[in-house]
Design a protein around this motif. Structure first.
Motif, PDB file in Angstrom:
ATOM      1  N   PHE A 109       0.814  -1.210   0.000  1.00 21.63           N
ATOM      2  CA  PHE A 109       0.000   0.000   0.000  1.00 21.63           C
ATOM      3  C   PHE A 109       0.855   1.271   0.000  1.00 21.63           C
ATOM      4  O   PHE A 109       0.342   2.363  -0.266  1.00 21.63           O
ATOM      5  N   MET A 110       2.169   1.131   0.306  1.00 23.36           N
ATOM      6  CA  MET A 110       3.074   2.280   0.274  1.00 23.36           C
ATOM      7  C   MET A 110       3.809   2.403  -1.053  1.00 23.36           C
ATOM      8  O   MET A 110       4.721   3.215  -1.189  1.00 23.36           O
ATOM      9  N   LYS A 111       3.431   1.579  -2.024  1.00 23.51           N
ATOM     10  CA  LYS A 111       4.144   1.555  -3.297  1.00 23.51           C
ATOM     11  C   LYS A 111       4.214   2.940  -3.934  1.00 23.51           C
ATOM     12  O   LYS A 111       5.286   3.384  -4.377  1.00 23.51           O
ATOM     13  N   GLN A 112       3.093   3.640  -3.986  1.00 27.40           N
ATOM     14  CA  GLN A 112       3.063   4.946  -4.637  1.00 27.40           C
ATOM     15  C   GLN A 112       3.968   5.943  -3.911  1.00 27.40           C
ATOM     16  O   GLN A 112       4.622   6.775  -4.547  1.00 27.40           O
ATOM     17  N   LEU A 113       4.013   5.872  -2.580  1.00 28.32           N
ATOM     18  CA  LEU A 113       4.880   6.770  -1.828  1.00 28.32           C
ATOM     19  C   LEU A 113       6.347   6.503  -2.140  1.00 28.32           C
ATOM     20  O   LEU A 113       7.130   7.440  -2.352  1.00 28.32           O
ATOM     21  N   LEU A 114       6.728   5.227  -2.195  1.00 31.31           N
ATOM     22  CA  LEU A 114       8.123   4.886  -2.504  1.00 31.31           C
ATOM     23  C   LEU A 114       8.483   5.300  -3.926  1.00 31.31           C
ATOM     24  O   LEU A 114       9.586   5.806  -4.184  1.00 31.31           O
ATOM     25  N   LEU A 115       7.563   5.097  -4.864  1.00 33.52           N
ATOM     26  CA  LEU A 115       7.804   5.544  -6.237  1.00 33.52           C
ATOM     27  C   LEU A 115       7.988   7.056  -6.283  1.00 33.52           C
ATOM     28  O   LEU A 115       8.854   7.571  -7.002  1.00 33.52           O
ATOM     29  N   PHE A 116       7.188   7.775  -5.513  1.00 33.69           N
ATOM     30  CA  PHE A 116       7.294   9.239  -5.465  1.00 33.69           C
ATOM     31  C   PHE A 116       8.658   9.663  -4.916  1.00 33.69           C
ATOM     32  O   PHE A 116       9.302  10.578  -5.447  1.00 33.69           O
ATOM     33  N   ILE A 117       9.122   8.984  -3.860  1.00 32.11           N
ATOM     34  CA  ILE A 117      10.402   9.347  -3.240  1.00 32.11           C
ATOM     35  C   ILE A 117      11.551   9.164  -4.216  1.00 32.11           C
ATOM     36  O   ILE A 117      12.361  10.077  -4.441  1.00 32.11           O
ATOM     37  N   PHE A 118      11.645   7.978  -4.831  1.00 36.63           N
ATOM     38  CA  PHE A 118      12.766   7.709  -5.729  1.00 36.63           C
ATOM     39  C   PHE A 118      12.666   8.532  -7.010  1.00 36.63           C
ATOM     40  O   PHE A 118      13.692   8.914  -7.587  1.00 36.63           O
ATOM     41  N   THR A 119      11.455   8.817  -7.459  1.00 33.64           N
ATOM     42  CA  THR A 119      11.291   9.660  -8.645  1.00 33.64           C
ATOM     43  C   THR A 119      11.764  11.077  -8.364  1.00 33.64           C
ATOM     44  O   THR A 119      12.451  11.692  -9.198  1.00 33.64           O
ATOM     45  N   LYS A 120      11.418  11.622  -7.201  1.00 34.66           N
ATOM     46  CA  LYS A 120      11.867  12.957  -6.834  1.00 34.66           C
ATOM     47  C   LYS A 120      13.386  13.023  -6.729  1.00 34.66           C
ATOM     48  O   LYS A 120      14.019  14.011  -7.136  1.00 34.66           O
ATOM     49  N   ILE A 121      13.986  11.982  -6.183  1.00 34.47           N
ATOM     50  CA  ILE A 121      15.457  11.949  -6.080  1.00 34.47           C
ATOM     51  C   ILE A 121      16.083  11.926  -7.462  1.00 34.47           C
ATOM     52  O   ILE A 121      17.039  12.661  -7.750  1.00 34.47           O
ATOM     53  N   LEU A 122      15.543  11.106  -8.353  1.00 39.18           N
ATOM     54  CA  LEU A 122      16.110  10.968  -9.689  1.00 39.18           C
ATOM     55  C   LEU A 122      15.969  12.248 -10.503  1.00 39.18           C
ATOM     56  O   LEU A 122      16.857  12.613 -11.289  1.00 39.18           O
ATOM     57  N   LEU A 123      14.867  12.968 -10.302  1.00 41.05           N
ATOM     58  CA  LEU A 123      14.637  14.195 -11.061  1.00 41.05           C
ATOM     59  C   LEU A 123      15.295  15.417 -10.420  1.00 41.05           C
ATOM     60  O   LEU A 123      15.601  16.391 -11.112  1.00 41.05           O
ATOM     61  N   GLY A 124      15.517  15.386  -9.117  1.00 42.74           N
ATOM     62  CA  GLY A 124      15.982  16.577  -8.424  1.00 42.74           C
ATOM     63  C   GLY A 124      17.479  16.711  -8.294  1.00 42.74           C
ATOM     64  O   GLY A 124      17.982  17.805  -8.001  1.00 42.74           O
ATOM     65  N   ILE A 125      18.236  15.638  -8.480  1.00 44.00           N
ATOM     66  CA  ILE A 125      19.696  15.678  -8.300  1.00 44.00           C
ATOM     67  C   ILE A 125      20.367  15.527  -9.655  1.00 44.00           C
ATOM     68  O   ILE A 125      20.092  14.575 -10.390  1.00 44.00           O
ATOM     69  N   ARG A 126      21.263  16.448  -9.973  1.00 47.62           N
ATOM     70  CA  ARG A 126      21.929  16.449 -11.279  1.00 47.62           C
ATOM     71  C   ARG A 126      23.276  15.738 -11.253  1.00 47.62           C
ATOM     72  O   ARG A 126      23.714  15.199 -12.264  1.00 47.62           O
ATOM     73  N   SER A 127      23.964  15.761 -10.113  1.00 48.96           N
ATOM     74  CA  SER A 127      25.276  15.126 -10.016  1.00 48.96           C
ATOM     75  C   SER A 127      25.118  13.616  -9.906  1.00 48.96           C
ATOM     76  O   SER A 127      24.359  13.115  -9.060  1.00 48.96           O
ATOM     77  N   LYS A 128      25.827  12.865 -10.750  1.00 48.73           N
ATOM     78  CA  LYS A 128      25.704  11.414 -10.741  1.00 48.73           C
ATOM     79  C   LYS A 128      26.240  10.819  -9.432  1.00 48.73           C
ATOM     80  O   LYS A 128      25.682   9.861  -8.903  1.00 48.73           O
ATOM     81  N   ILE A 129      27.319  11.393  -8.898  1.00 47.18           N
ATOM     82  CA  ILE A 129      27.892  10.875  -7.653  1.00 47.18           C
ATOM     83  C   ILE A 129      26.922  11.087  -6.492  1.00 47.18           C
ATOM     84  O   ILE A 129      26.634  10.160  -5.723  1.00 47.18           O
ATOM     85  N   ILE A 130      26.398  12.299  -6.388  1.00 46.08           N
ATOM     86  CA  ILE A 130      25.438  12.585  -5.317  1.00 46.08           C
ATOM     87  C   ILE A 130      24.177  11.753  -5.493  1.00 46.08           C
ATOM     88  O   ILE A 130      23.591  11.258  -4.518  1.00 46.08           O
ATOM     89  N   LEU A 131      23.748  11.578  -6.737  1.00 48.15           N
ATOM     90  CA  LEU A 131      22.554  10.775  -7.006  1.00 48.15           C
ATOM     91  C   LEU A 131      22.762   9.327  -6.578  1.00 48.15           C
ATOM     92  O   LEU A 131      21.878   8.714  -5.973  1.00 48.15           O
ATOM     93  N   SER A 132      23.924   8.766  -6.881  1.00 54.18           N
ATOM     94  CA  SER A 132      24.217   7.383  -6.495  1.00 54.18           C
ATOM     95  C   SER A 132      24.244   7.235  -4.979  1.00 54.18           C
ATOM     96  O   SER A 132      23.691   6.276  -4.417  1.00 54.18           O
ATOM     97  N   VAL A 133      24.876   8.199  -4.294  1.00 62.17           N
ATOM     98  CA  VAL A 133      24.924   8.161  -2.834  1.00 62.17           C
ATOM     99  C   VAL A 133      23.517   8.297  -2.252  1.00 62.17           C
ATOM    100  O   VAL A 133      23.153   7.624  -1.281  1.00 62.17           O
ATOM    101  N   ALA A 134      22.701   9.173  -2.863  1.00 58.21           N
ATOM    102  CA  ALA A 134      21.336   9.373  -2.384  1.00 58.21           C
ATOM    103  C   ALA A 134      20.515   8.100  -2.534  1.00 58.21           C
ATOM    104  O   ALA A 134      19.741   7.739  -1.636  1.00 58.21           O
ATOM    105  N   PHE A 135      20.638   7.407  -3.666  1.00 55.91           N
ATOM    106  CA  PHE A 135      19.923   6.153  -3.859  1.00 55.91           C
ATOM    107  C   PHE A 135      20.375   5.116  -2.841  1.00 55.91           C
ATOM    108  O   PHE A 135      19.561   4.375  -2.275  1.00 55.91           O
ATOM    109  N   CYS A 136      21.688   5.042  -2.606  1.00 57.66           N
ATOM    110  CA  CYS A 136      22.229   4.073  -1.653  1.00 57.66           C
ATOM    111  C   CYS A 136      21.722   4.374  -0.237  1.00 57.66           C
ATOM    112  O   CYS A 136      21.263   3.473   0.476  1.00 57.66           O
ATOM    113  N   PHE A 137      21.784   5.639   0.157  1.00 54.67           N
ATOM    114  CA  PHE A 137      21.361   6.017   1.510  1.00 54.67           C
ATOM    115  C   PHE A 137      19.853   5.822   1.691  1.00 54.67           C
ATOM    116  O   PHE A 137      19.413   5.300   2.724  1.00 54.67           O
ATOM    117  N   THR A 138      19.065   6.240   0.698  1.00 54.06           N
ATOM    118  CA  THR A 138      17.610   6.114   0.815  1.00 54.06           C
ATOM    119  C   THR A 138      17.195   4.642   0.868  1.00 54.06           C
ATOM    120  O   THR A 138      16.337   4.262   1.671  1.00 54.06           O
TER     121      THR A 138
END
Length: 223
Positions: A109-138
């Motif tokens: 039931f939290m699927k949409q929330l998780l999709l929203f979180i990772f989508t916002k991270i992918l669209l909001g961060i431009r640096s590949k290194i920071i994006l990779s760290v953000a995905f790992c941490f999240t």
């Protein structure tokens, strides 16, 4: 046109699960007795374990209680186990089973929330290194409290969704037109190279998310 009994059964079998998922479960239910009675019961047992893992891994496609219950009923009917043994295992592992049931249900039931979180991270961060760290941490943070397998499944859903959109745009298709993002034969060489680079980028994010889920799991109970 009136709906026949057969069409109604197919439509309502496993609820809103995709047709390929329904076909897969039906195939499992047909193949298992054949392997058990005519090939090797040991092989059938391992197949059943793999099928249970499949239903858990596809929890975002279909709540695993229905297909898992069908597989359990079939195992009892074939004589792979007895109702008494099933009850004995339920009594010994009731706490773990309740944890998994409510955890997987909550993630479903939290699927949409998780999709929203990772989508916002992918669209909001431009640096590949920071994006990779953000995905790992999240992924690590979510996996510390939720099911790690479902978290990585959500990340895969996000990656496939973004790739399908990118592939449709690269193919010159409209928003409402049907499109198969699994083939590049109709695209130019330069476009195929861009798509391959984009696939490599998404694979790197998936690897970082996978490492994050492993780290998050070991911080709690290893899920």
């Amino acid at each position: 046109m009136p709906m026949t009994l057969g069409n109604a059964f197919v439509k309502n079998f496993l609820g809103k699960a995709p047709d390929w998922y329904k076909v897969a479960i039906i195939a499992f239910l047909i193949i298992n007795p054949i392997v058990f009675f005519f090939v090797n019961p040991f092989v059938a047992g391992w197949m059943l374990v793999i099928e249970f893992i499949f239903t858990l891994a596809m929890a975002l496609k279909c709540y695993p209680l229905q297909p898992g219950g069908l597989l359990t009923i079939q195992a009892v009917a074939m004589g792979m186990t007895s109702p008494h043994m099933v009850m004995h295992e339920l009594e010994n592992n009731l706490e773990v089973l309740l944890l998994l049931v409510f955890m997987v249900a909550g993630i479903y039931f939290m699927k949409q929330l998780l999709l929203f979180i990772f989508t916002k991270i992918l669209l909001g961060i431009r640096s590949k290194i920071i994006l990779s760290v953000a995905f790992c941490f999240t992924a690590a943070f979510l996996s510390a409290f939720l099911d790690a397998l479902t978290v990585i499944a959500v990340v895969i859903s996000v990656a496939v969704g973004f790739y399908s959109i990118y592939h449709k745009v690269a193919s010159g298709k409209g928003h409402n037109s049907s499109h198969d993002h699994t083939t590049d034969s109709h695209l130019s060489e330069l476009t195929r190279e861009d798509l391959e680079n984009y696939r490599a980028f998404l694979r790197s994010l998936l690897m970082h998310a996978g490492v994050g889920t492993a780290l998050g799991g070991v911080t709690t109970d290893g899920r």
